[in-house]
Design a protein around this motif. Structure first.
Motif, PDB file in Angstrom:
ATOM      1  N   UNK A 208      -7.547   8.598   9.746  1.00  0.00           N
ATOM      2  CA  UNK A 208      -6.976   7.439   8.426  1.00  0.00           C
ATOM      3  C   UNK A 208      -5.602   7.275   7.637  1.00  0.00           C
ATOM      4  N   UNK A 209      -5.270   7.452   8.133  1.00  0.00           N
ATOM      5  CA  UNK A 209      -3.753   7.612   8.523  1.00  0.00           C
ATOM      6  C   UNK A 209      -2.943   6.991   7.580  1.00  0.00           C
ATOM      7  N   UNK A 210      -3.437   5.731   7.747  1.00  0.00           N
ATOM      8  CA  UNK A 210      -2.631   4.571   6.933  1.00  0.00           C
ATOM      9  C   UNK A 210      -1.968   4.551   7.025  1.00  0.00           C
TER      10      UNK A 210
ATOM     11  N   UNK B 153       2.731   2.767  10.230  1.00  0.00           N
ATOM     12  CA  UNK B 153       3.075   4.037  10.509  1.00  0.00           C
ATOM     13  C   UNK B 153       4.178   4.587  11.845  1.00  0.00           C
ATOM     14  N   UNK B 154       3.935   4.193  12.761  1.00  0.00           N
ATOM     15  CA  UNK B 154       4.638   3.561  13.608  1.00  0.00           C
ATOM     16  C   UNK B 154       6.375   3.698  13.471  1.00  0.00           C
TER      17      UNK B 154
ATOM     18  N   UNK C  87       0.504  -1.092  -0.297  1.00  0.00           N
ATOM     19  CA  UNK C  87      -0.097  -0.548   0.305  1.00  0.00           C
ATOM     20  C   UNK C  87       0.950   1.583  -0.115  1.00  0.00           C
ATOM     21  N   UNK C  88       1.888   0.855   0.731  1.00  0.00           N
ATOM     22  CA  UNK C  88       1.827   1.809   0.261  1.00  0.00           C
ATOM     23  C   UNK C  88       3.431   2.783  -0.200  1.00  0.00           C
TER      24      UNK C  88
ATOM     25  N   UNK D 249       1.040   9.340  -4.221  1.00  0.00           N
ATOM     26  CA  UNK D 249       0.709  10.374  -3.824  1.00  0.00           C
ATOM     27  C   UNK D 249      -0.195  11.628  -3.583  1.00  0.00           C
ATOM     28  N   UNK D 250       0.253  12.710  -3.119  1.00  0.00           N
ATOM     29  CA  UNK D 250      -0.869  14.141  -3.262  1.00  0.00           C
ATOM     30  C   UNK D 250      -0.006  15.001  -3.790  1.00  0.00           C
ATOM     31  N   UNK D 251      -0.534  15.727  -4.502  1.00  0.00           N
ATOM     32  CA  UNK D 251       0.536  16.888  -4.481  1.00  0.00           C
ATOM     33  C   UNK D 251       1.043  17.972  -3.889  1.00  0.00           C
TER      34      UNK D 251
END
Length: 262
Positions: free
Chosen positions: A53-55, A83-84, A25-26, A31-33
């Motif tokens: 929902x940081x995923x 994520x951690x 998934x990662x 990503x995002x702009x």
């Protein structure tokens, strides 16, 4: 994109299926702009951000790089653990029932996740944890491959997944998400009028990159392994016939509003 229920936040098994392979998934999700991140940060009164929902932290890392202090709220312990391990602070909870323990924030953001949150209860929770002038920003990536490939992909889905019809272009499916988000924000009576921001960008995909991403999206996360393998083989053949790669044009759609002082 596969059709989703009219109230997607009630589809809990689907909502919590994305953590089956956090590493993929990662790696594979778009990503995002940077322009979107900059706009949200500039419109917020300070640097303290809750990522709903940081995923695996795809959006959170962008906000952290922009100087924000990010706290993640994540319903899936598998995603939270990933994520951690990569340096992000995450609390495991559904956002609607999350206990902020008296903390207040400057922004509540949600990348590709707000449709899994009850739109009214989620907006009310956001208002609870935002200081006056704080900003709620929910955003989605709507990707459009070239038209001929989009139709060929849709044909594969229609043949192999007849109970999950897929439109040739994924973008129209997001209008229901944004409508629900806007309605939820308005119904709280605690935000200014919602706005919709749009950011366009492109990403080139190789065959392998596209096939890596496909199992992370929508109901693909729940497909039996043999059916998923057949789907990937046929989609891969379509990409091979098109020269082995293509460009997806993304529109990142943001629904955003500022918390009022009342």
């Amino acid at each position: 994109m596969p059709n989703l229920p009219s109230e997607p936040h009630r589809a809990r098994s689907l909502a919590e299926s994305f953590g089956v392979d956090p590493e993929r998934y990662d790696r594979a999700r778009p990503s995002y702009p940077g322009a979107m991140v900059d706009a949200i940060v500039a419109a917020s009164p300070g640097p303290d951000v809750v990522d709903v929902g940081i995923g695996t932290g795809i959006a959170a890392r962008l906000f952290r790089a922009a100087g924000c202090r990010v706290l993640g709220v994540e319903v899936d312990p598998r995603m939270a653990g990933w994520a951690r391990r990569h340096g992000l602070d995450v609390e495991v909870s559904a956002f609607e029932s999350w206990d902020p323990a008296g903390r207040v924030f400057d922004a509540v953001v949600a990348g590709q996740t707000w449709h899994w949150v009850d739109p009214v209860a989620g907006a009310a929770k956001a208002a609870d944890v935002l200081r006056p002038g704080g900003r709620l920003a929910a955003f989605w990536n709507a990707g459009q491959p070239p038209a001929d490939l989009a139709e060929a992909f849709a044909d594969v889905h229609r043949r192999l997944l007849p109970d999950l019809p897929t439109a040739p272009a994924p973008a129209p499916g997001y209008s229901s998400f944004t409508d629900l988000a806007v309605d939820g924000i308005r119904r709280t009576g605690r935000f200014g009028e919602p706005e919709e921001w749009r950011f366009t960008w492109e990403r080139a995909y190789t065959r392998d990159e596209w096939l890596d991403a496909l199992p992370t999206s929508g109901t693909h996360t729940l497909l039996p392994p043999d059916l998923l393998a057949e789907l990937l083989a046929e989609v891969g053949a379509v990409v091979d016939a098109a020269g082995g790669g293509f460009v997806v044009r993304y529109t990142t759609i943001v629904v955003t509003a500022a918390r009022t002082a009342g």
